[in-house]
Write a protein that holds these residues in place. Structure first.
Motif, PDB file in Angstrom:
ATOM      1  N   SER A 410      52.004  24.589  38.757  1.00 50.03           N
ATOM      2  CA  SER A 410      52.213  23.298  39.037  1.00 50.03           C
ATOM      3  C   SER A 410      53.021  23.390  40.541  1.00 50.03           C
ATOM      4  CB  SER A 410      52.948  22.483  38.374  1.00 50.03           C
ATOM      5  OG  SER A 410      53.499  21.381  38.717  1.00 50.03           O
ATOM      6  N   CYS A 411      53.860  24.355  40.599  1.00 47.50           N
ATOM      7  CA  CYS A 411      54.583  24.476  42.002  1.00 47.50           C
ATOM      8  C   CYS A 411      53.625  24.968  43.165  1.00 47.50           C
ATOM      9  CB  CYS A 411      55.580  25.776  41.755  1.00 47.50           C
ATOM     10  SG  CYS A 411      57.088  25.146  40.763  1.00 47.50           S
ATOM     11  N   VAL A 412      52.779  25.814  42.615  1.00 42.27           N
ATOM     12  CA  VAL A 412      51.626  26.175  43.584  1.00 42.27           C
ATOM     13  C   VAL A 412      50.701  25.182  44.158  1.00 42.27           C
ATOM     14  CG1 VAL A 412      49.534  27.572  44.220  1.00 42.27           C
ATOM     15  CG2 VAL A 412      51.453  28.591  43.125  1.00 42.27           C
ATOM     16  N   ASP A 413      50.413  24.338  43.207  1.00 50.45           N
ATOM     17  CA  ASP A 413      49.571  23.117  43.555  1.00 50.45           C
ATOM     18  C   ASP A 413      50.291  21.984  44.255  1.00 50.45           C
ATOM     19  OD1 ASP A 413      47.379  24.038  42.172  1.00 50.45           O
ATOM     20  OD2 ASP A 413      48.014  22.995  40.486  1.00 50.45           O
ATOM     21  N   GLY A 414      51.599  21.849  44.142  1.00 44.46           N
ATOM     22  CA  GLY A 414      52.593  21.082  44.969  1.00 44.46           C
ATOM     23  C   GLY A 414      52.748  21.688  46.245  1.00 44.46           C
TER      24      GLY A 414
END
Length: 620
Positions: A410-414
């Protein structure tokens, strides 16, 4: 007293630790000595120059009786004569080589400090400083002026400071002062200058920084009508070549020796070493012993950053041995006109007093990011951490909760969403190499670990998959347009060094990997290589924090493993990571792992800082 080796090995024990202990056991028959050797070998692998045998954390149970037995062993001495091992009065246990490194280095530093003079009268200094700092505001440049005024007559000088404090611009003025007053300082009329750094990439950055600092000072001198001789002397400061310390000292890998040392000293009159926090104990000793007695050594660095990979924390020990910005009385009187507004000025009789100065004013002051960096460097305040934990997601320093691989995705997608426009330009559009590299340097993910899902390798694989899904890249091919990579082994023939970052771009000649490299005039230029011609390399969407030392990016994401017991988590690790950012930094971690890191400052075992204090004999 012949106790067996501990039945359970520490989690980070290396094969060499056990092999060395078994070798000692076979030749001495002493289980006790073999256990101590196992402990000190393991400690060296973790960066310590010795092992404190009376520390209960060693887990070996060295009580008073055991220590006395070790001290009596024929293979153990007090350092006055050769023995394979040394046990000092404070129960610090050394391999002979590290004992010698510490003792010789401390003696060399103290000797150079005793040789310092104050060769330039105050009225002449005042005129020089007025010219060198023409147009610069007083007050905030007090310690910069003090450093430039204090370097004449020194044979050893340490200039420290955090990011944005102006270390490089100050050292250009220091070198110009030495060139202008060379004869008074006991130097040749045109002293030769060598620029060096621990790694190839750091050396290249030093070249670029010196070239930039010279250009800025040239403009300032011209605009203010300063003495014409300063503008001419400025050209004698080199900016086209900086060497790694290995190259400077003539490292010979065949026999692990150096061509330059006490019997064949370096020819240069002044040696400047940047990123000195990365220099280990053995290398710093080699450097000091390779200098001529009348040569000047200037070390630049930030002691709050990560220490060297090998044994020792030399820069931190030097700074800790005497409070920075303490001056001997004679120097305090000489520099008084420029220190009226400088906080923390005091006199001291320590050997390094006046030869370790810290720049305290940050030219980036005011941002939440800079306040966070300063808090980490000085004293991590729980209130600051609580503020960080509750900071807005769009602030310039904040935490993103990341307890699991799913949260990491999720952090990478953000991250991809926030930088989608830049990433799309790099990955899907024809782009000029210079612009692509400049864009690439704007953002970087930094990892505490190398391996595992939270490590740089795992992150690069995850990011490649997410980018492929987002922008239609063929994930089945390692090489594609827009792929960033980092060189992991020096290639002097091609001019590529460990830490150089490039980008693969599709063009008229096919897929080429472009780098921005320095030329012999100190300017940077673009060069491209076939992927097949590159030395060892890795993808660079994410790199380790260690590899980032000396670099700077606009936006940084720092990835910490969620296991708060992981020993890699330290205050210096977090400080080094977030201080790479110019504008924005976010930390992907859990509250617990971040608190654990901030509560765990690095303190490498060793005796160098004690040897450098005024009441200590450096030979003991």
């Amino acid at each position: 007293m012949n106790r067996p080796l501990p039945p359970t090995a520490p989690a980070d024990e290396r094969a060499i630790d056990q092999t060395l202990a078994q070798w000692v056991l076979q030749r001495t028959g002493s289980n006790l000595l073999a256990t101590a050797v196992r402990v000190v070998s393991n400690a060296e692998g973790r960066g310590h120059s010795c092992a404190w045998l009376s520390d209960p954390d060693t887990g070996a149970g060295f009580d008073t009786e055991a220590l006395a037995a070790i001290r009596r062993h024929a293979w153990v001495g007090d350092g006055r004569h050769f023995t394979p091992f040394v046990l000092d009065a404070r129960n610090r246990f050394y391999l002979w080589r590290n004992w010698q490194h510490e003792a010789k280095l401390a003696a060399a530093i103290r000797l150079r400090c005793r040789q310092r003079t104050l060769p330039i009268p105050a009225d002449i200094l005042e005129g020089d400083l007025d010219a060198l700092f023409a147009g610069m505001p007083p007050g905030i440049t007090d310690w910069q002026r003090a450093a430039v005024a204090a370097v004449p007559g020194a044979r050893f000088f340490v200039l420290t400071g955090g990011p944005g404090t102006g270390k490089t611009t100050t050292v250009v003025r220091m070198l110009l002062m030495l060139l202008r007053r060379a004869r008074a300082c006991g130097l040749p009329s045109q002293p030769s200058i060598a620029l060096a750094a621990p790694t190839g990439k750091a050396a290249q950055r030093l070249v670029q920084a010196i070239a930039r600092g010279k250009a800025e000072l040239q403009v300032s001198l011209s605009q203010c009508g300063s003495a014409p001789d300063l503008q001419e002397l400025l050209q004698h400061i080199p900016h086209a070549d900086a060497r790694t310390l290995h190259r400077l000292l003539g490292y010979r890998p065949m026999d692990n020796t150096f061509s330059h040392g006490p019997r064949n000293p370096l020819a240069e009159d002044i040696v400047v070493v940047d990123e000195a926090s990365m220099v280990d104990l053995a290398m710093m000793r080699q450097l000091l012993e390779a200098l001529r007695p009348d040569a000047v050594l200037i070390l630049l660095g930030d002691p709050s950053q990560l220490a060297s990979i090998d044994a020792g924390s030399v820069l931190a020990d030097i700074v800790a041995s005497t409070p920075p910005n303490r001056l001997p009385p004679a120097m305090a009187n000489l520099l008084a006109p420029w220190l009226q507004n400088a906080p923390g000025t005091a006199t001291d009789d320590a050997p390094l007093a006046g030869q370790v100065l810290t720049l305290t004013y940050s030219w980036r002051a005011g941002s939440g990011l800079q306040r966070g960096i300063e808090a980490l460097r000085d004293t991590p305040d729980p209130a600051w951490l609580d503020t960080l934990l509750s900071a807005r997601a769009d602030g310039d320093l904040h935490l993103r909760h990341c307890p699991s691989p799913r949260a990491l995705r999720s952090c990478v997608d953000g991250w991809i969403d926030r930088h989608a426009e830049l990433l799309q330009t790099l990955l899907t559009l024809p782009v000029e190499a210079g612009a692509a590299l400049q864009s690439l340097h704007q953002l970087q993910i930094l990892c505490a670990l190398r391996d595992g899902p939270f490590g740089a390798h795992g992150l690069n694989e995850l990011i490649a998959r997410r980018l492929a899904a987002r922008f239609g890249i063929d994930s089945g091919h390692a090489w594609h347009h827009g792929r960033p990579l980092i060189i992991t082994r020096n290639d002097y023939a091609r001019g590529l060094f460990n830490g150089d970052v490039g980008i693969a771009l599709q063009g008229a000649e096919g897929l080429r990997v472009w780098f921005e490299l320095g030329d012999r005039d100190g300017n940077t230029g673009l060069r491209s290589f076939s992927p097949r011609a590159l030395p060892a390399h890795e993808s660079a969407w994410a790199i380790t924090i260690h590899r980032s030392q000396g670099s700077e990016y606009r936006d940084v994401a720092v990835v910490l493993p969620p296991d708060e017991d992981n020993r890699i988590l330290t205050r210096e690790l977090v400080y080094t990571a977030i201080s790479r950012a110019r504008s924005h930094a976010e930390i992907w971690a859990t509250d617990e792992s971040l608190r654990a890191a901030l509560a765990r400052p690095i303190r490498r075992e060793g005796g160098l800082r004690e040897r450098l204090r005024p009441d200590q004999d450096p030979r003991k």
